[in-house]
Design a protein around this motif. Structure first.
Motif, PDB file in Angstrom:
ATOM      1  N   GLY A 182       0.876  -1.178   0.000  1.00  0.00           N
ATOM      2  CA  GLY A 182       0.000   0.000   0.000  1.00  0.00           C
ATOM      3  C   GLY A 182       0.908   1.221   0.000  1.00  0.00           C
ATOM      4  N   GLY A 214       4.031   0.823   2.633  1.00  0.00           N
ATOM      5  CA  GLY A 214       5.136  -0.061   2.289  1.00  0.00           C
ATOM      6  C   GLY A 214       5.917   0.438   1.084  1.00  0.00           C
ATOM      7  N   ARG A 256      -9.611   4.365  -2.724  1.00  0.00           N
ATOM      8  CA  ARG A 256      -9.478   4.811  -1.325  1.00  0.00           C
ATOM      9  C   ARG A 256      -9.655   6.324  -1.300  1.00  0.00           C
ATOM     10  NH1 ARG A 256      -6.169   1.200   1.698  1.00  0.00           N
ATOM     11  NH2 ARG A 256      -7.144  -0.835   1.679  1.00  0.00           N
ATOM     12  N   ALA A 257      -9.210   6.941  -0.213  1.00  0.00           N
ATOM     13  CA  ALA A 257      -9.355   8.392  -0.082  1.00  0.00           C
ATOM     14  C   ALA A 257      -8.390   9.099  -1.031  1.00  0.00           C
ATOM     15  CB  ALA A 257      -9.096   8.796   1.359  1.00  0.00           C
ATOM     16  N   GLN A 281      -5.407   8.323  -3.767  1.00  0.00           N
ATOM     17  CA  GLN A 281      -4.411   7.376  -3.243  1.00  0.00           C
ATOM     18  C   GLN A 281      -4.018   6.346  -4.290  1.00  0.00           C
ATOM     19  OE1 GLN A 281      -5.153   5.799   0.675  1.00  0.00           O
ATOM     20  NE2 GLN A 281      -4.497   3.773   0.072  1.00  0.00           N
ATOM     21  N   VAL A 334       1.788 -12.773  -3.487  1.00  0.00           N
ATOM     22  CA  VAL A 334       2.411 -13.799  -2.644  1.00  0.00           C
ATOM     23  C   VAL A 334       1.338 -14.415  -1.741  1.00  0.00           C
ATOM     24  CG1 VAL A 334       4.566 -12.470  -2.617  1.00  0.00           C
ATOM     25  CG2 VAL A 334       3.020 -12.362  -0.641  1.00  0.00           C
ATOM     26  N   THR A 388       2.500 -15.305   3.898  1.00  0.00           N
ATOM     27  CA  THR A 388       3.483 -14.372   4.479  1.00  0.00           C
ATOM     28  C   THR A 388       3.608 -14.642   5.978  1.00  0.00           C
ATOM     29  OG1 THR A 388       2.457 -12.760   3.011  1.00  0.00           O
ATOM     30  CG2 THR A 388       4.168 -11.939   4.516  1.00  0.00           C
ATOM     31  N   CYS A 391       3.654  -3.069   7.098  1.00  0.00           N
ATOM     32  CA  CYS A 391       2.880  -2.041   6.389  1.00  0.00           C
ATOM     33  C   CYS A 391       1.686  -2.722   5.734  1.00  0.00           C
ATOM     34  CB  CYS A 391       3.750  -1.371   5.329  1.00  0.00           C
ATOM     35  SG  CYS A 391       5.202  -0.556   6.021  1.00  0.00           S
ATOM     36  N   ASP A 392       1.133  -3.740   6.408  1.00  0.00           N
ATOM     37  CA  ASP A 392       0.150  -4.601   5.759  1.00  0.00           C
ATOM     38  C   ASP A 392      -1.280  -4.306   6.181  1.00  0.00           C
ATOM     39  OD1 ASP A 392       1.049  -5.491   8.208  1.00  0.00           O
ATOM     40  OD2 ASP A 392       0.957  -7.617   7.734  1.00  0.00           O
ATOM     41  N   HIS A 414      -5.838  -5.586   8.317  1.00  0.00           N
ATOM     42  CA  HIS A 414      -6.070  -7.034   8.406  1.00  0.00           C
ATOM     43  C   HIS A 414      -4.799  -7.829   8.138  1.00  0.00           C
ATOM     44  CE1 HIS A 414     -10.298  -6.194   8.766  1.00  0.00           C
ATOM     45  NE2 HIS A 414     -10.215  -5.411   7.715  1.00  0.00           N
ATOM     46  N   GLY A 415      -3.656  -7.196   8.344  1.00  0.00           N
ATOM     47  CA  GLY A 415      -2.392  -7.859   8.033  1.00  0.00           C
ATOM     48  C   GLY A 415      -1.957  -8.839   9.106  1.00  0.00           C
ATOM     49  N   ILE A 416      -0.770  -9.410   8.888  1.00  0.00           N
ATOM     50  CA  ILE A 416      -0.273 -10.432   9.824  1.00  0.00           C
ATOM     51  C   ILE A 416       0.784  -9.896  10.793  1.00  0.00           C
ATOM     52  CG2 ILE A 416      -0.774 -12.471   8.419  1.00  0.00           C
ATOM     53  CD1 ILE A 416       2.734 -11.517   8.327  1.00  0.00           C
ATOM     54  N   ALA A 458       3.609   0.471  10.664  1.00  0.00           N
ATOM     55  CA  ALA A 458       3.342   1.806  10.122  1.00  0.00           C
ATOM     56  C   ALA A 458       2.000   1.803   9.391  1.00  0.00           C
ATOM     57  CB  ALA A 458       4.452   2.222   9.158  1.00  0.00           C
ATOM     58  N   GLY A 459       1.339   2.951   9.369  1.00  0.00           N
ATOM     59  CA  GLY A 459       0.089   3.109   8.628  1.00  0.00           C
ATOM     60  C   GLY A 459      -1.062   2.338   9.269  1.00  0.00           C
ATOM     61  N   ASP A 460      -1.962   1.849   8.403  1.00  0.00           N
ATOM     62  CA  ASP A 460      -3.176   1.187   8.885  1.00  0.00           C
ATOM     63  C   ASP A 460      -2.896  -0.061   9.726  1.00  0.00           C
ATOM     64  OD1 ASP A 460      -4.656   3.072   7.533  1.00  0.00           O
ATOM     65  OD2 ASP A 460      -5.871   1.642   6.410  1.00  0.00           O
ATOM     66  N   LEU A 489      -4.381   8.307   5.087  1.00  0.00           N
ATOM     67  CA  LEU A 489      -3.222   8.287   4.193  1.00  0.00           C
ATOM     68  C   LEU A 489      -2.128   9.226   4.695  1.00  0.00           C
ATOM     69  CD1 LEU A 489      -1.803   7.669   1.539  1.00  0.00           C
ATOM     70  CD2 LEU A 489      -3.242   9.388   0.447  1.00  0.00           C
TER      71      LEU A 489
HETATM   72  N1  APR Z   1       1.025 -10.348   3.153  1.00  0.00           N
HETATM   73  C1  APR Z   1       1.349  -9.407   2.233  1.00  0.00           C
HETATM   74  N2  APR Z   1       0.640  -8.264   2.056  1.00  0.00           N
HETATM   75  C2  APR Z   1      -0.451  -8.072   2.820  1.00  0.00           C
HETATM   76  C3  APR Z   1      -0.846  -9.010   3.795  1.00  0.00           C
HETATM   77  C4  APR Z   1      -0.060 -10.193   3.952  1.00  0.00           C
HETATM   78  N3  APR Z   1      -0.382 -11.119   4.841  1.00  0.00           N
HETATM   79  N4  APR Z   1      -1.966  -8.550   4.410  1.00  0.00           N
HETATM   80  C5  APR Z   1      -2.270  -7.366   3.818  1.00  0.00           C
HETATM   81  N5  APR Z   1      -1.362  -7.070   2.871  1.00  0.00           N
HETATM   82  C6  APR Z   1      -1.335  -5.889   1.992  1.00  0.00           C
HETATM   83  C7  APR Z   1      -2.704  -5.444   1.508  1.00  0.00           C
HETATM   84  O1  APR Z   1      -3.154  -6.199   0.396  1.00  0.00           O
HETATM   85  C8  APR Z   1      -2.431  -3.981   1.140  1.00  0.00           C
HETATM   86  O2  APR Z   1      -2.033  -3.836  -0.211  1.00  0.00           O
HETATM   87  O3  APR Z   1      -0.851  -4.767   2.702  1.00  0.00           O
HETATM   88  C9  APR Z   1      -1.292  -3.566   2.050  1.00  0.00           C
HETATM   89  C10 APR Z   1      -1.720  -2.543   3.082  1.00  0.00           C
HETATM   90  O4  APR Z   1      -2.062  -1.356   2.424  1.00  0.00           O
HETATM   91  P1  APR Z   1      -3.161  -0.327   2.969  1.00  0.00           P
HETATM   92  O5  APR Z   1      -4.314  -1.079   3.526  1.00  0.00           O
HETATM   93  O6  APR Z   1      -3.403   0.646   1.891  1.00  0.00           O
HETATM   94  O7  APR Z   1      -2.446   0.375   4.222  1.00  0.00           O
HETATM   95  P2  APR Z   1      -1.303   1.477   4.259  1.00  0.00           P
HETATM   96  O8  APR Z   1      -0.286   1.249   3.195  1.00  0.00           O
HETATM   97  O9  APR Z   1      -0.867   1.593   5.663  1.00  0.00           O
HETATM   98  O10 APR Z   1      -2.045   2.779   3.770  1.00  0.00           O
HETATM   99  C11 APR Z   1      -2.594   3.737   4.616  1.00  0.00           C
HETATM  100  O11 APR Z   1      -4.634   4.751   5.287  1.00  0.00           O
HETATM  101  O12 APR Z   1      -6.815   5.274   5.682  1.00  0.00           O
HETATM  102  C12 APR Z   1      -5.964   4.649   4.905  1.00  0.00           C
HETATM  103  O13 APR Z   1      -6.928   4.782   2.734  1.00  0.00           O
HETATM  104  C13 APR Z   1      -5.812   4.912   3.504  1.00  0.00           C
HETATM  105  O14 APR Z   1      -5.196   2.743   2.775  1.00  0.00           O
HETATM  106  C14 APR Z   1      -4.697   3.951   3.197  1.00  0.00           C
HETATM  107  C15 APR Z   1      -4.041   3.829   4.481  1.00  0.00           C
END
Ligand code: APR
Ligand code: PHB
Length: 400
Positions: free
Chosen positions: A24, A27, A57-58, A114, A136, A139, A171-172, A175-177, A294-296, A309
């Motif tokens: 995102g 990252g 997104r926004a 974004q 991938v 992860t 930076c995932d 719902h990341g890991i 970092a981030g979400d 963002l």
């Molecule tokens: N392995 C690899 N990648 C992953 C995994 C995983 N297990 N889980 C999630 N991801 C990826 C998602 O597919 C996504 O592309 O991590 C990325 C996270 O990106 P964003 O959700 O956009 O978060 P971020 O980069 O922190 O961006 C900041 O703030 O309010 C929001 O809209 C705004 O999305 C923006 C965010």
């Protein structure tokens, strides 16, 4: 042992300085900033490149976000296509008031989606021969309490890889890991009893500045994407389903909530629509051992103040500086300050987003709450001090 008794294939072994999970904005920008200071990284992303580049997104950038993107060589398309805005309108009780950011705080914001930033970042990284793995699976991060944390993933062809890193960046997203691999010591959360229905419509925006409209039926926001494309949002019930919202119902609700004598909302074909729940979420700390979030992945704000963002960009700008000082110059002080220093801005943005949200979204039957909102809106639009506070926070020039 494998399925037929053979040895499990050994993962392909790699070494890099920073392993980044998620492509995102967080990252990708981190990887870009690190590369500019000679730090190498890998970015692993479980979605396809096409998915990452299309996700809606926004799209509202604080002045500092615009400056940072420009300074690190990502400004050319943003400067050509971004739309600079010097204020917003707040609408309530049949009145529309302009809050003039240039006059109040000498700052502006820029509309640049974004998804366009993500496209620019991917193009810049690939032009630089960066190592990015899309699509991938599996992860995993481990050994984060050691000085050789490990990132594992299966590439799009099914081959397992194991990357030994100096540092891993989570930076995932929400719902990341990685946030799970570094469980928080503390979490703060608020779920709001409504969601946003967002549309992209092929119609010239009906307004020169964004309109935030308070209405007894619910909040509405008129934003823009390009001179030909409008982005609009409606407050809907938290558990509402997009199937309940045919296009004509959406336009009828928007017409009622934005209605103003002498002004017309132009309608056009709806290209995309979706419903997003709203919540505030902060976790601490944003670091465990050699894993930095970092981030979400570390915090979520409701979209009302457009901070998500911008917060992500602040996090990775700080993290990149800290990691360069540590990995290139051997000075870990900024890395040690990263989690606490980032949280101060996170809480400022969390407060502002909550404040905008509770001032503008209505709850049926809550007459007391509605009267308070109208008092707050009137104060914000008639007191220079109150308007300045909104302008400082909205444009991001506020100290934190
Ligand atoms: N392995 C690899 N990648 C992953 C995994 C995983 N297990 N889980 C999630 N991801 C990826 C998602 O597919 C996504 O592309 O991590 C990325 C996270 O990106 P964003 O959700 O956009 O978060 P971020 O980069 O922190 O961006 C900041 O703030 O309010 C929001 O809209 C705004 O999305 C923006 C965010
Ligand atoms: C957007 O354009 O998507 C947008 C703008 C302002 C907000 C939220 C979203 O407060």
């Amino acid at each position: 042992m494998g399925l037929f008794g053979g040895a499990r294939p050994k993962p392909v072994a790699h070494r890099t300085q920073v392993g980044i999970v998620g492509a995102g904005p967080s990252g990708l920008l981190l990887s870009h900033l690190l590369a500019r200071s000679g730090i190498e990284s890998v970015v692993v992303e479980n979605r396809s490149r096409e998915y990452c580049e299309q996700r809606q997104r926004a799209g509202l950038l604080e002045q500092a976000t615009v400056s940072l993107l420009r300074e690190c060589g990502l400004g050319s398309r943003m400067d050509a296509e971004g739309l600079e805005h010097g204020g917003i309108y707040l609408q309530y009780a049949g009145e529309r008031h302009h809050i003039d950011f240039r006059d109040l705080v000498g700052a502006t914001v820029t509309i640049y989606a974004q998804t366009e930033i993500v496209k620019d970042l991917i193009a810049a990284r690939l032009a630089d021969n960066a190592w990015i793995e899309f699509s991938v699976s599996d992860t995993e991060v481990s050994d984060i309490d050691s000085d050789r944390p490990v990132l594992r993933y299966r590439d799009s062809a099914g081959v397992l890889h194991e990357v030994v890193c100096d540092v891993i960046a989570g930076c995932d997203g929400f719902h990341g890991i990685t946030a799970v691999a570094a469980p928080p010591e503390r979490v703060w959360e608020r779920r709001y009893p409504y969601s946003w229905l967002g549309i992209l419509a092929d119609v010239t925006p009906s307004t020169d500045e964004l309109i935030y409209a308070h209405h007894p039926e619910g909040f509405a926001l008129h934003s823009v994407r390009t001179p030909q494309v409008s982005r609009l949002y409606l407050q809907v019930d938290a558990d509402d389903d997009i199937a309940n919202w045919p296009d004509d119902r959406i336009w009828a609700a928007l017409q009622r909530r934005f209605a103003l004598d002498g002004w017309t909302l132009q309608e056009g074909p709806i290209r995309e629509k979706s419903i997003t729940p709203m919540r505030s979420y902060v976790r601490a700390p944003m670091r465990r051992g050699r894993l930095f979030l970092a981030g979400d992945a570390a915090h979520i704000v409701p979209p009302t103040g457009a901070k998500g963002l911008n917060l992500a960009v602040r996090d990775v700008a700080r993290l990149a500086t800290a990691l360069v000082a540590w990995l290139r110059d051997g000075d870990s002080r900024l890395a040690d300050e990263y989690a606490d220093a980032s949280l101060r801005r996170v809480w400022r943005a969390t407060h502002f987003s909550w404040w905008m949200t509770q001032m503008l979204h209505t709850t049926p039957g809550d007459d007391f709450g509605m009267a308070l909102q109208l008092a707050q809106l009137r104060y914000t639009t008639t007191s220079r001090a109150a308007a300045t506070s909104l302008a400082e926070n909205y444009t991001g020039v506020v100290a934190a």
